[in-house]
Design an enzyme around this catalytic site. Structure first.
Site, short mmCIF file in Angstrom:
data_model
loop_
_atom_site.label_atom_id
_atom_site.label_comp_id
_atom_site.label_asym_id
_atom_site.label_seq_id
_atom_site.Cartn_x
_atom_site.Cartn_y
_atom_site.Cartn_z
N LYS A 54 0.84 -1.21 0.00
CA LYS A 54 0.00 0.00 0.00
C LYS A 54 0.88 1.26 0.00
O LYS A 54 0.64 2.19 -0.76
CB LYS A 54 -0.89 -0.04 1.24
CG LYS A 54 -1.82 1.13 1.37
CD LYS A 54 -2.42 1.19 2.75
CE LYS A 54 -1.43 1.53 3.82
NZ LYS A 54 -0.86 2.87 3.77
N GLN A 98 -5.78 -2.23 9.74
CA GLN A 98 -5.43 -3.49 9.06
C GLN A 98 -5.98 -4.70 9.84
O GLN A 98 -5.75 -4.81 11.05
CB GLN A 98 -3.91 -3.57 8.91
CG GLN A 98 -3.41 -4.76 8.16
CD GLN A 98 -3.91 -4.82 6.72
OE1 GLN A 98 -3.97 -3.81 6.02
NE2 GLN A 98 -4.32 -5.99 6.29
N ASP A 121 -11.83 1.69 3.63
CA ASP A 121 -11.97 0.25 3.45
C ASP A 121 -13.43 -0.13 3.20
O ASP A 121 -13.72 -1.25 2.79
CB ASP A 121 -11.48 -0.50 4.72
CG ASP A 121 -10.20 -1.26 4.48
OD1 ASP A 121 -9.82 -1.44 3.31
OD2 ASP A 121 -9.56 -1.66 5.48
#
Ligand code: NAD
Length: 295
Positions: A54, A98, A121
């Site tokens: 990322k 995450q 997300d």
């Protein structure tokens, strides 16, 4: 065989170029670059790899990225303090926490603390609810990537029978919703299969487009696939292989060598869905910066 492959890497590079051009225009206009943050708790190797990819992808397109690394033993209160800070920081357009989190932290409750306007997300219930209702929302990265992969490969979904194997909240369920929506990239008839589905091969053999998100290596065999079907393999597995240079190979949820013989188009693993996932996160960050979802 080459003509059957859906080249996720090439499509991802094309989308990155588009994002880089839009980001450059923002900076040229004297505004700050879009900024994506990630919170990483503990040392899960797959999460480390994902966060590193990322960061690299952000650099390639001119998006600022920052990573908050917290020790495995971080308490819920400490994590929520970081989330509250990121929710308020006006320099950060969007952030992700995450997953998976260490076992002592409840991911659902943590995600509910993320400001939905910054939830790039697309996991906050406000965003999943808006997606269900067909309202503008951040779409979860992997389903968003699959939709884009199909669209940019010229694969029509309207009127097609899509069979999805797997009903997780991050892949199977949202991709089913998106493909059945009344929209140019949807309009499919979708069957969602899972671990309790009876006679799975009977259903998968009816698919014009088969999406495998099961989490079992090489689960989908050729005799489960209709001749000429499009096969999208979401699975990622590191399989030990002493003959491989790195000591392992990456495999998907589809038995590629067999299924490629019956499919009309197929995504390889690696190089299929994977590259689109990170690019979708970049798209969402740009959308957050430009206030395209929420004003
Ligand atoms: P998950 O474990 O949360 O869900 C798996 C689903 O498969 C479940 O809904 C379960 O009901 C179903 N299932 C399991 N066994 C089955 C069986 N025998 N028959 C029918 N259904 C069955 O997994 P997930 O998070 O959705 O991930 C799926 C795969 O995709 C994993 O390999 C994961 O690593 C990979 N993944 C890849 C990306 C990417 O960017 N390419 C992103 C997310 C996940």
């Amino acid at each position: 065989m080459q003509e059957k492959l859906i080249d996720g890497k090439a499509i991802a590079e094309q989308i990155k170029k588009e994002i880089a051009a839009e980001t450059a225009a923002i900076i040229d206009a004297g505004k700050r670059a879009p900024h994506l943050a990630a919170v990483l708790v503990g040392n899960d190797p797959a999460s480390e790899t994902y966060v590193a990819s990322k960061e690299k992808a952000c650099r390639q397109v001119g998006i600022t990225s920052s990573t908050y690394r917290l020790p495995e033993k971080t308490s819920e209160k400490e994590l929520l303090n970081i989330i509250n800070f990121l929710n308020k920081d006006e320099e950060i357009d969007g952030f992700i926490v995450q997953l998976p989190l260490p076992a002592h932290l409840n991911a659902d409750s943590i995600i509910e603390h993320i400001n939905p306007h910054k939830d790039v997300d697309g996991f906050h219930p406000v965003n999943t609810g808006r997606m269900m209702a067909g309202l503008p929302s951040y779409l979860p990265a992997t389903p968003f990537g699959i939709i884009e992969l199909l669209h940019r490969s010229g694969i029509q979904t309207a009127g097609k029978h899509v069979v999805v194997i797997g009903r997780s909240n991050i892949v199977g369920t949202p991709v089913s919703v998106l493909l059945s929506r009344k929209s140019p990239k949807g309009n499919a008839t979708v069957t969602l299969c899972h671990s309790q589905t009876v006679n799975l091969p009977e259903l998968t053999k009816q698919a014009d487009i088969l999406i495998a998100a099961i989490g079992v290596p090489s689960f989908v065999k050729a005799d489960m696939v209709k001749h000429g079907a499009v096969v999208i393999d979401v699975g990622i597995h590191r399989i030990t292989d002493d003959k491989a240079e790195k000591g392992y190979v990456i495999k998907g949820d589809v038995d590629f060598d067999e299924v490629v013989k019956v499919a009309s188009r197929i995504t390889p693993v690696p190089g299929g869905v994977g590259p689109l996932t990170i690019v979708s996160l970049l798209s969402n960050t740009l959308a957050a910066n430009q206030k395209k979802i929420y004003q």
